[in-house]
Scaffold this active site. Sequence first.
Site, mmCIF file in Angstrom:
data_model
loop_
_atom_site.group_PDB
_atom_site.id
_atom_site.type_symbol
_atom_site.label_atom_id
_atom_site.label_comp_id
_atom_site.label_asym_id
_atom_site.label_seq_id
_atom_site.Cartn_x
_atom_site.Cartn_y
_atom_site.Cartn_z
ATOM 1 N N HIS A 96 36.663 -24.139 -46.224
ATOM 2 C CA HIS A 96 36.182 -25.497 -46.456
ATOM 3 C C HIS A 96 36.086 -25.828 -47.937
ATOM 4 C CE1 HIS A 96 34.964 -25.014 -42.223
ATOM 5 N NE2 HIS A 96 35.250 -26.289 -42.169
ATOM 6 N N TRP B 82 31.080 -30.725 -28.132
ATOM 7 C CA TRP B 82 31.759 -31.624 -29.066
ATOM 8 C C TRP B 82 32.283 -32.890 -28.380
ATOM 9 C CZ3 TRP B 82 34.865 -27.858 -32.732
ATOM 10 C CH2 TRP B 82 33.942 -27.189 -33.560
ATOM 11 N N CYS C 34 37.847 -19.967 -40.821
ATOM 12 C CA CYS C 34 38.058 -21.040 -39.854
ATOM 13 C C CYS C 34 39.518 -21.492 -39.923
ATOM 14 C CB CYS C 34 37.101 -22.202 -40.170
ATOM 15 S SG CYS C 34 36.691 -23.238 -38.750
ATOM 16 N N ASN D 242 26.677 -31.502 -34.204
ATOM 17 C CA ASN D 242 27.939 -31.099 -34.828
ATOM 18 C C ASN D 242 28.023 -31.598 -36.268
ATOM 19 O OD1 ASN D 242 30.517 -29.995 -35.084
ATOM 20 N ND2 ASN D 242 31.522 -31.858 -34.389
ATOM 21 N N ILE E 127 42.975 -18.393 -37.842
ATOM 22 C CA ILE E 127 42.128 -18.875 -36.752
ATOM 23 C C ILE E 127 42.849 -19.834 -35.815
ATOM 24 C CG2 ILE E 127 39.925 -20.021 -36.229
ATOM 25 C CD1 ILE E 127 39.798 -17.183 -37.544
ATOM 26 N N GLY E 128 43.916 -20.479 -36.259
ATOM 27 C CA GLY E 128 44.654 -21.355 -35.340
ATOM 28 C C GLY E 128 45.456 -22.424 -36.032
ATOM 29 N N SER E 129 44.775 -23.348 -36.676
ATOM 30 C CA SER E 129 45.484 -24.491 -37.254
ATOM 31 C C SER E 129 46.034 -24.175 -38.637
ATOM 32 C CB SER E 129 44.550 -25.702 -37.335
ATOM 33 O OG SER E 129 43.444 -25.423 -38.166
#
Length: 766
Positions: free
Chosen positions: A702, A568, A734, A116, A438-440
């Site tokens: 990122h 993870w 992401c 990871n 994506i979610g967060s």
Amino acid sequence: MASHIVGYPRMGPKRELKFALESFWDGKSSADDLQKVAADLRSSIWKQMSDAGIRFIPSNTFSYYDQVLDTSAMLGAVPKRYGWSGGEIGFDTYFSMARGNATLPAMEMTKWFDTNYHFIVPELGPDTAFSYSSHKAVSEYKEAKALGVDTVPVLIGPVSYLLLSKPEKGAEKSFSTISLLDKVLPVYKEVIAELKAAGASWIQFDEPTLVLDLESEKLQAFTKAYSELESSFAGLNVLIVSYFADVPAEAYKTLTGLNCISGFGFDLVRGTKTLDLIKSAGFPSGKYLFAGLVDGRNIWANDLASSLTALNDLESVVGKDKLVVSTSCSLMHTAVDLVNETKLDDEIKSWLAFAAQKVVEVNALAKALAGQKDETFFSANAAAQASRKSSPRVTNEEVQKAAAALRGSDHRRATNVTARLDAQQKKLNLPILPTTTIGSFPQTIELRRVRREYKAKKISEEEYVKAIKEEISKVVKLQEELDIDVLVHGEPERNDMVEYFGEQLSGFAFTANGWVQSYGSRCVKPPIIYGDVSRPKAMTVFWSSMAQSMTSRPMKGMLTGPVTILNWSFVRNDQPRFETCYQIALAIKKEVEDLEAAGINVIQIDEAALREGLPLRKSEHAFYLEWAVHSFRITNCEIKDTTQIHTHMCYSNFNDIIHSIIDMDADVITIENSRSDEKLLSVFREGVKYGAGIGPGVYDIHSPRIPSTEEIADRINKMLAVLESNVLWVNPDCGLKTRKYTEVNPALTNMVAAAKQLRKELGSAK
């Protein structure tokens, strides 16, 4: 008997480097401040290993971002777009390559083998000019020496560096990065000469690509490289280390045939066949074997008795004076120090060893092999091993029966994806090129404070729920204002996508400070799977239902998939990984069905780490993909056609497993695309047909850089050239948790504007 550590965690026991980096990036501290924190951490690490009695202590394993980027800096391999004009590479150029800046995108980032951890992929072309441009390896060696510690400087080997690189944009298809070997070796010679002049007696070259399935010409590159460097090695001992898997027989033969190399380091934890190879094929006389028997990738205490037996066997092959006890790989993949743990109970704690404890294990084994066995230490270790095997908290017969019953079915949904998408569209009524995230959403300082105070019992559950509800409301309102089509609740209740679920599943344990670096300043705290896994109660239904009640638009239920939870986490090593994965899949299946029953019509089951877990050897791919993909299908095999299942994958090379991704049978997949130069799209250009919904990321989250509407529209147009408009989704690469709202708001505004612009154009074309 000697002891050796391949590498060590660099973030610090309390993530000191993370906070120093982020303070520097935010302009709140100076380069001198950052370098001071780094120097203090290095000093502490070297002293710890020296005090523990380690003979071969590594230097130059510390990094401000990652070791491959450090090697690019050492070689002066800076893409032209960053405007570097030569000289020693400073932080501005270095961090622009890693993170991008206001005007330039970052370089591609991808997973470091099957871990990871991530690295920045070098971009090389036939005209790349290499020059010695970062003296970090030498300066860190001198720094340690001034502290009274003689270290082994560690360099990424020249062949692995080139094999991990990618051709720059515009390079001919026939160009191979390995063709640049003759150009990089002069720089390596300069580095070696400086290290020798500084007093180094050993140098370690990490060549992890030796464990891959390499063609003969790539194997020959190792012979060529080290033969060319041989004259530079005069007066030095040279160690080559590989890790993460077995070394194939041909690679073993090539490697051990290098006469100029003093020692060879192998991962004998994940490379048990290499252990057999050493015994059967033999080991070169007079050479050192660095035996990696202490696991650098997991947190279980070493079975010292078993390791000592293996070492005694090896001693008969290589000789006592040539056997060195080592870690299987760098300890950067494990947590720092068990001493910092306050959340773990004594029984589980006795089963574990973090980096600091593994250093002690390595030295204890070395001393035992030399006839100085610490009987008290070995007895305590044996007692802990026995305790773990017999503990009733490890085994749940009901869970084991349910997992065993999975055999014999492939757990596919009854209707094909085309029919399901039609049924879902009738219910959801989404526009063409639907937008989502994506979610967060950004994890603000205030939000982190609320979670921290709730965990510390400084605020009540009522106060916590009120604060999280307010945050969800804010995120929902923002998405509606931005006119995003399928919403998320922003995950304000979650610090980490795996930890959050693990905390609510049985069979998991959690650390207070078990942080591991993922990339740059990003750290994760993997849960520990010590026993059979089950779901005692619903985990996300409360928050997802609350969020859905705030809007008439579809709200995604957000789950982490079983393969990602597995990959993870620090996983139990007393049963096959696939058995643990099936147990997690059954737990997530219950959550999916509860979300559907609560009226959630879109459910995302993230499998961000599915590709990451792919074994490094091709012969092992099929079995892994079979159980990994099956685990995902188990989670949603019994839901209605009208419930739309999404999944998400990020930052890996997916092209070689695209057919397995299709076999997951998700309704929609969102997948990283922008930072890897849209490599994903090439599989569709080559004729792969994908009938489900797909959202290749339109911008890189990122990086702090904000893409323009035009740039995003251009990316979408490239996607439309190979994908049908009725299956294409528009989304970032992401989740947005690492970004600030000042970056997220304009980026999403531009994303939605680009989608609307292209909807209009597609409508006009009809």
